[in-house]
Design an enzyme around this catalytic site. Structure first.
Site, PDB file in Angstrom:
ATOM      1  N   GLY A  42       0.812  -1.210   0.000  1.00  0.00           N
ATOM      2  CA  GLY A  42       0.000   0.000   0.000  1.00  0.00           C
ATOM      3  C   GLY A  42       0.845   1.260   0.000  1.00  0.00           C
ATOM      4  O   GLY A  42       2.079   1.219   0.028  1.00  0.00           O
ATOM      5  N   GLN A  43       0.178   2.406  -0.010  1.00  0.00           N
ATOM      6  CA  GLN A  43       0.887   3.678  -0.091  1.00  0.00           C
ATOM      7  C   GLN A  43       1.778   3.917   1.128  1.00  0.00           C
ATOM      8  O   GLN A  43       2.952   4.276   0.991  1.00  0.00           O
ATOM      9  CB  GLN A  43      -0.122   4.828  -0.215  1.00  0.00           C
ATOM     10  CG  GLN A  43      -0.918   4.837  -1.503  1.00  0.00           C
ATOM     11  CD  GLN A  43      -1.825   6.046  -1.582  1.00  0.00           C
ATOM     12  OE1 GLN A  43      -1.414   7.133  -1.951  1.00  0.00           O
ATOM     13  NE2 GLN A  43      -3.088   5.853  -1.220  1.00  0.00           N
ATOM     14  N   ALA A  67      -5.101  -2.615   5.054  1.00  0.00           N
ATOM     15  CA  ALA A  67      -6.510  -2.253   5.182  1.00  0.00           C
ATOM     16  C   ALA A  67      -7.267  -2.614   3.916  1.00  0.00           C
ATOM     17  O   ALA A  67      -6.705  -2.613   2.825  1.00  0.00           O
ATOM     18  CB  ALA A  67      -6.668  -0.755   5.460  1.00  0.00           C
ATOM     19  N   TYR A  68      -8.521  -2.899   4.094  1.00  0.00           N
ATOM     20  CA  TYR A  68      -9.466  -3.023   2.977  1.00  0.00           C
ATOM     21  C   TYR A  68      -9.995  -1.616   2.750  1.00  0.00           C
ATOM     22  O   TYR A  68     -10.790  -1.103   3.544  1.00  0.00           O
ATOM     23  CB  TYR A  68     -10.587  -3.981   3.355  1.00  0.00           C
ATOM     24  CG  TYR A  68     -11.584  -4.277   2.244  1.00  0.00           C
ATOM     25  CD1 TYR A  68     -11.635  -5.528   1.657  1.00  0.00           C
ATOM     26  CD2 TYR A  68     -12.481  -3.301   1.799  1.00  0.00           C
ATOM     27  CE1 TYR A  68     -12.561  -5.806   0.641  1.00  0.00           C
ATOM     28  CE2 TYR A  68     -13.386  -3.565   0.794  1.00  0.00           C
ATOM     29  CZ  TYR A  68     -13.426  -4.821   0.221  1.00  0.00           C
ATOM     30  OH  TYR A  68     -14.331  -5.094  -0.778  1.00  0.00           O
ATOM     31  N   THR A 115      -8.384   5.680  10.297  1.00  0.00           N
ATOM     32  CA  THR A 115      -8.980   6.572   9.298  1.00  0.00           C
ATOM     33  C   THR A 115      -9.967   7.572   9.893  1.00  0.00           C
ATOM     34  O   THR A 115     -10.540   7.344  10.974  1.00  0.00           O
ATOM     35  CB  THR A 115      -9.728   5.723   8.241  1.00  0.00           C
ATOM     36  OG1 THR A 115     -10.392   6.573   7.314  1.00  0.00           O
ATOM     37  CG2 THR A 115     -10.767   4.830   8.897  1.00  0.00           C
ATOM     38  N   ASP A 116     -10.195   8.658   9.156  1.00  0.00           N
ATOM     39  CA  ASP A 116     -11.218   9.637   9.500  1.00  0.00           C
ATOM     40  C   ASP A 116     -12.627   9.058   9.389  1.00  0.00           C
ATOM     41  O   ASP A 116     -13.574   9.617   9.958  1.00  0.00           O
ATOM     42  CB  ASP A 116     -11.099  10.855   8.575  1.00  0.00           C
ATOM     43  CG  ASP A 116     -11.237  10.480   7.104  1.00  0.00           C
ATOM     44  OD1 ASP A 116     -10.348   9.749   6.606  1.00  0.00           O
ATOM     45  OD2 ASP A 116     -12.211  10.899   6.449  1.00  0.00           O
ATOM     46  N   TYR A 134     -17.023   0.343   5.680  1.00  0.00           N
ATOM     47  CA  TYR A 134     -15.583   0.605   5.801  1.00  0.00           C
ATOM     48  C   TYR A 134     -15.255   1.268   7.136  1.00  0.00           C
ATOM     49  O   TYR A 134     -14.390   0.796   7.885  1.00  0.00           O
ATOM     50  CB  TYR A 134     -15.113   1.482   4.650  1.00  0.00           C
ATOM     51  CG  TYR A 134     -13.711   2.014   4.832  1.00  0.00           C
ATOM     52  CD1 TYR A 134     -12.608   1.165   4.783  1.00  0.00           C
ATOM     53  CD2 TYR A 134     -13.483   3.366   5.071  1.00  0.00           C
ATOM     54  CE1 TYR A 134     -11.317   1.658   4.967  1.00  0.00           C
ATOM     55  CE2 TYR A 134     -12.203   3.860   5.248  1.00  0.00           C
ATOM     56  CZ  TYR A 134     -11.125   3.001   5.199  1.00  0.00           C
ATOM     57  OH  TYR A 134      -9.853   3.491   5.381  1.00  0.00           O
ATOM     58  N   LYS A 136     -13.161  -0.360  10.324  1.00  0.00           N
ATOM     59  CA  LYS A 136     -11.943   0.269  10.833  1.00  0.00           C
ATOM     60  C   LYS A 136     -12.093   0.624  12.311  1.00  0.00           C
ATOM     61  O   LYS A 136     -11.130   0.501  13.086  1.00  0.00           O
ATOM     62  CB  LYS A 136     -11.620   1.523  10.015  1.00  0.00           C
ATOM     63  CG  LYS A 136     -11.152   1.246   8.600  1.00  0.00           C
ATOM     64  CD  LYS A 136      -9.801   0.521   8.568  1.00  0.00           C
ATOM     65  CE  LYS A 136      -8.655   1.406   8.997  1.00  0.00           C
ATOM     66  NZ  LYS A 136      -7.348   0.713   8.917  1.00  0.00           N
ATOM     67  N   TRP A 156      -7.439  11.227   3.651  1.00  0.00           N
ATOM     68  CA  TRP A 156      -7.173  11.733   2.305  1.00  0.00           C
ATOM     69  C   TRP A 156      -5.724  11.431   1.896  1.00  0.00           C
ATOM     70  O   TRP A 156      -4.989  12.326   1.484  1.00  0.00           O
ATOM     71  CB  TRP A 156      -7.458  13.235   2.244  1.00  0.00           C
ATOM     72  CG  TRP A 156      -8.910  13.611   2.332  1.00  0.00           C
ATOM     73  CD1 TRP A 156      -9.893  12.926   2.978  1.00  0.00           C
ATOM     74  CD2 TRP A 156      -9.537  14.775   1.771  1.00  0.00           C
ATOM     75  NE1 TRP A 156     -11.083  13.584   2.865  1.00  0.00           N
ATOM     76  CE2 TRP A 156     -10.905  14.717   2.137  1.00  0.00           C
ATOM     77  CE3 TRP A 156      -9.070  15.847   1.032  1.00  0.00           C
ATOM     78  CZ2 TRP A 156     -11.813  15.713   1.758  1.00  0.00           C
ATOM     79  CZ3 TRP A 156      -9.985  16.836   0.654  1.00  0.00           C
ATOM     80  CH2 TRP A 156     -11.339  16.771   1.012  1.00  0.00           C
TER      81      TRP A 156
END
Length: 291
Positions: free
Chosen positions: A11-12, A60-61, A101-102, A125, A129, A150
């Site tokens: 992932g990123q 993460a999905y 995550t937000d 989602y 999380k 983001w």
């Protein structure tokens, strides 16, 4: 520091961790063929396989819309896998950093969200999380949950890359302008994690927010991408601001994804840079990749 086990290396954020980690920190990020996140026993065995200094769970999905129907898979990766990792971390007496995550918030708050604001996910989602967060908190006392939002980079699938590509293909684009958030570089998240790893043995532990400074709408972010691309002689399409209701999606998006970073600044001395500098850096890298 001993070796660090990183899940989600493709992932990123996981990829940025591998790339940016200094030579003295060994990052081991097994691929899907080596570690199946949907099999808890494999996660437990991996944690037991070496004397890790810490675990960083970046996996993460993240297919937000698909999660609305692919519920089991989303919960397996986003909640059950963190639960297994947290239990194994506690058994091995090692700390764990978990990227969240937000989307654990419903986005109705008018101000920036703090770590202690009540969570209220509105989709599968976000709920999965939030389930992962709860698993980490209850199973692993030595944890840092790092919420972000983001996430963008010059790799993987993300909004900046999509805009950069579409900007060269279309003369006009329509982009949502009534959702607000904090565009955040995956590289900057990785640097924050590396900073935390340097102090992870002693803590402090708990839930923290990390995003780049400032705020934007998706429309403003798109405009920033095209403005930077134009400095390289790339096309700059016209961008029409639209409402969320003009672009319906299976999963609801938070109208407000802005996260306060005051706590991570106080406890860890981390001050995020403004998002505009991060976006310029990413666009420069995308242009370079195409040269």
């Amino acid at each position: 520091m001993g070796p660090i086990l990183v899940t989600g290396g493709s992932g990123q954020v996981g990829g940025a961790l591998e790339r940016l980690a200094p030579a003295e920190i060994e990052i081991f990020a097994p691929g899907r063929s080596e570690l199946d996140l949907t099999v808890p026993s494999e996660l437990t065995a991996m944690v037991r396989s070496r004397p890790w200094a810490a675990i960083v769970n970046c996996a993460a999905y993240t297919a937000v819309d698909r999660a609305e129907t692919d519920v089991v898979a989303a919960w397996q990766v986003n909640a059950l896998a963190p639960a297994a990792l947290a239990a194994a971390a506690k058994a091995a007496d090692i700390p764990i950093i978990h990227v969240s995550t937000d989307y654990v918030f419903d986005g109705t708050k008018r101000d920036f969200y703090g770590e202690d604001d009540p969570v209220a996910p509105v989709g599968v989602y976000g709920a999965s999380k939030e389930g992962g967060e709860q698993a980490i908190r209850t199973a692993a006392p030595r944890h840092v949950i790092l919420r972000t939002a983001w996430v963008v980079s010059a790799t993987g699938a993300n909004f900046v890359k999509t805009m950069f590509r579409l900007g060269a293909e279309r003369p006009q684009l329509r982009v949502v302008a009534d959702q607000r958030g904090c565009p955040t570089s995956a590289d900057d998240i990785a640097r924050a994690i590396l900073h935390i790893l340097g102090r992870i043995e002693a803590g402090p532990y708990g839930t923290y927010h990390f995003v780049n400074g400032g705020e934007a709408t998706w429309y403003a972010l798109a405009e920033a991408v095209f403005a930077r691309a134009a400095t390289h002689g790339r096309p700059s399409p016209s961008v029409e601001p639209i409402l969320t209701s003009d672009y319906p999606t299976p999963a609801a998006r938070p109208a407000n994804s802005r996260l306060s970073t005051a706590k991570i600044g106080r406890d860890y001395g981390i001050t995020p840079r403004d998002w505009r500098g991060a976006i310029d850096e990413i666009v420069d890298a995308l242009v370079k990749d195409q040269a």
